[in-house]
Design an enzyme around this catalytic site. Structure first.
Site, PDB file in Angstrom:
ATOM      1  N   SER A 194      -1.877  11.236  -5.563  1.00  0.00           N
ATOM      2  CA  SER A 194      -0.504  11.260  -4.999  1.00  0.00           C
ATOM      3  C   SER A 194       0.429  11.964  -6.129  1.00  0.00           C
ATOM      4  O   SER A 194       0.136  13.354  -6.429  1.00  0.00           O
ATOM      5  CB  SER A 194      -0.125   9.786  -4.842  1.00  0.00           C
ATOM      6  OG  SER A 194       1.280   9.912  -4.181  1.00  0.00           O
TER       7      SER A 194
ATOM      8  N   ASP B 262      -3.942   8.088   5.945  1.00  0.00           N
ATOM      9  CA  ASP B 262      -2.778   8.175   5.036  1.00  0.00           C
ATOM     10  C   ASP B 262      -1.325   8.123   5.631  1.00  0.00           C
ATOM     11  O   ASP B 262      -1.174   8.981   6.315  1.00  0.00           O
ATOM     12  CB  ASP B 262      -3.041   9.152   4.101  1.00  0.00           C
ATOM     13  CG  ASP B 262      -1.920   9.076   2.716  1.00  0.00           C
ATOM     14  OD1 ASP B 262      -1.102   8.437   2.866  1.00  0.00           O
ATOM     15  OD2 ASP B 262      -2.320   9.661   1.874  1.00  0.00           O
TER      16      ASP B 262
ATOM     17  N   HIS C 198      -3.829   5.595   1.895  1.00  0.00           N
ATOM     18  CA  HIS C 198      -3.422   6.523   0.664  1.00  0.00           C
ATOM     19  C   HIS C 198      -4.182   6.356  -0.475  1.00  0.00           C
ATOM     20  O   HIS C 198      -3.985   7.135  -1.364  1.00  0.00           O
ATOM     21  CB  HIS C 198      -1.983   6.248   0.355  1.00  0.00           C
ATOM     22  CG  HIS C 198      -1.239   7.111  -0.617  1.00  0.00           C
ATOM     23  ND1 HIS C 198      -1.223   8.404  -0.224  1.00  0.00           N
ATOM     24  CD2 HIS C 198      -0.505   6.877  -1.559  1.00  0.00           C
ATOM     25  CE1 HIS C 198      -0.579   8.987  -1.165  1.00  0.00           C
ATOM     26  NE2 HIS C 198      -0.139   8.240  -1.976  1.00  0.00           N
TER      27      HIS C 198
END
Length: 332
Positions: free
Chosen positions: A99, A238, A266
């Site tokens: 991320s 996600d 995610h």
């Protein structure tokens, strides 16, 4: 499983940094995402440590690291990782970023190519504009005070219990897509009870996201991946950063390895830890580490500025058109 006893500390530039270091062998640097910490890698560290020296830090402003008034830009984080590795006596690493940590990983590779052997990006930022509105809300005036109220004792306990209960009960069926990451959301809510953490997160988000979405993009520098082995991993479901951004990676850097895992959100390294370890191990074992060459880097920089229209230029042109459109809407 990694525990509190595995956490070590080092002070750099007057700021205490927390990290976990386990195993022996080639070095792998694991960089967590926004509002997370090293524990996001807890399910994979021990397995990776059987073959690699694993370093999993808490980025400044996160976890057990200090949360000062400081530089929370991607460049600042990349510098911090360079300094941490230097203190630990580690010269070169394979960098894995999840991320927001993916953005730090890309920035690290860009700033310090001589110390980067490979890059693996996991549900990463920096490959497109889209991002969940919940992150954009961090910039809204009053967010800091509102979250402070929502994380007061009692209120916070109800919220986190509800999140963890939903994550535990909806473990299959159509709701699973929306609930699988709620335990991670509960941990984030817990961390936000600390006003210093909220301060750091707010400044971090402002550096990489505005009301239209992600600001930072790798599209203008993706051609440099020609000299750097790169892999991209995503969860098909996600809800934070869409898995379609994996296709952007293919367009920007045709040689990149791309894997999209089904039944994953995610945090694919938490949803499928064994598969994550297998993919990372295969990536490392089947690619030669990048060898930095100043002359080659200079040639690539010169060629990149005048490259003919191709997938990279097409994506960049599309982003430029979006920018013009948004500016027109704003000024209308």
């Amino acid at each position: 499983m990694v525990g509190v006893e595995d956490v070590q500390y080092v002070t750099l530039h007057g700021k205490r940094r927390a990290y976990v270091k386990k195993g022996t062998g080639p070095a792998v640097l694991l960089l967590h995402g926004l509002a997370c910490d090293h524990t996001t890698w807890a399910h994979v560290i021990d397995d990776l440590a059987e073959r690699y020296t694993v370093i999993a830090p808490d980025l400044l402003g996160h976890g057990r690291s200090d949360k000062p008034r400081a530089d929370y830009t991607l460049g600042g984080y990349a510098n911090g990782m360079r300094d941490l590795l230097t203190v630990l006596g580690i010269d070169k690493v394979t960098v894995v970023g999840h991320s927001f940590g993916g953005g730090v990983a890309m920035q690290f590779a860009y700033q310090f190519p001589e110390r980067t052997q490979r890059v693996m990006l996991v549900s990463t930022g920096g490959l497109g504009r889209e991002v969940t509105p919940l992150i954009r809300l961090v910039q809204v005036p009053g967010w800091f005070r509102l979250v402070g109220m929502l994380t007061l004792p009692g209120v916070r306990h109800v919220e986190t219990l509800a999140l963890r209960t939903a994550a535990g009960y909806a473990t299959f069926g159509p709701l699973r897509k929306y609930t699988r990451d709620l335990d991670e959301a509960a941990a984030i809510v817990e961390s936000w009870r600390d006003r210093r953490t909220r301060f750091a997160i707010r400044h971090l988000v402002r550096a990489v996201i505005d009301w239209r979405g992600q600001i930072v993009t790798m599209s203008d520098r993706a051609y440099l991946s020609e000299a750097m082995p790169m892999a991209v991993l995503w969860g098909a479901e996600d809800l934070v950063i869409p898995a379609t951004h994996a296709d952007h990676a293919r367009a920007l850097a045709p040689d990149v390895r791309v894997d999209v895992l089904g039944d994953s959100g995610h945090f694919p390294h938490k949803d499928h830890p064994a598969e994550f370890v297998r993919l990372l191990d295969d990536f490392i074992s089947t690619t030669e580490p990048a060898a930095y060459n100043r002359a080659r880097f200079r040639r690539m920089l010169k060629a990149g500025a005048t490259a003919p229209l191709g997938p990279l230029a097409a994506v960049a042109a599309a982003e430029a058109r979006d920018e013009v459109r948004d500016e027109a809407i704003t000024s209308a």
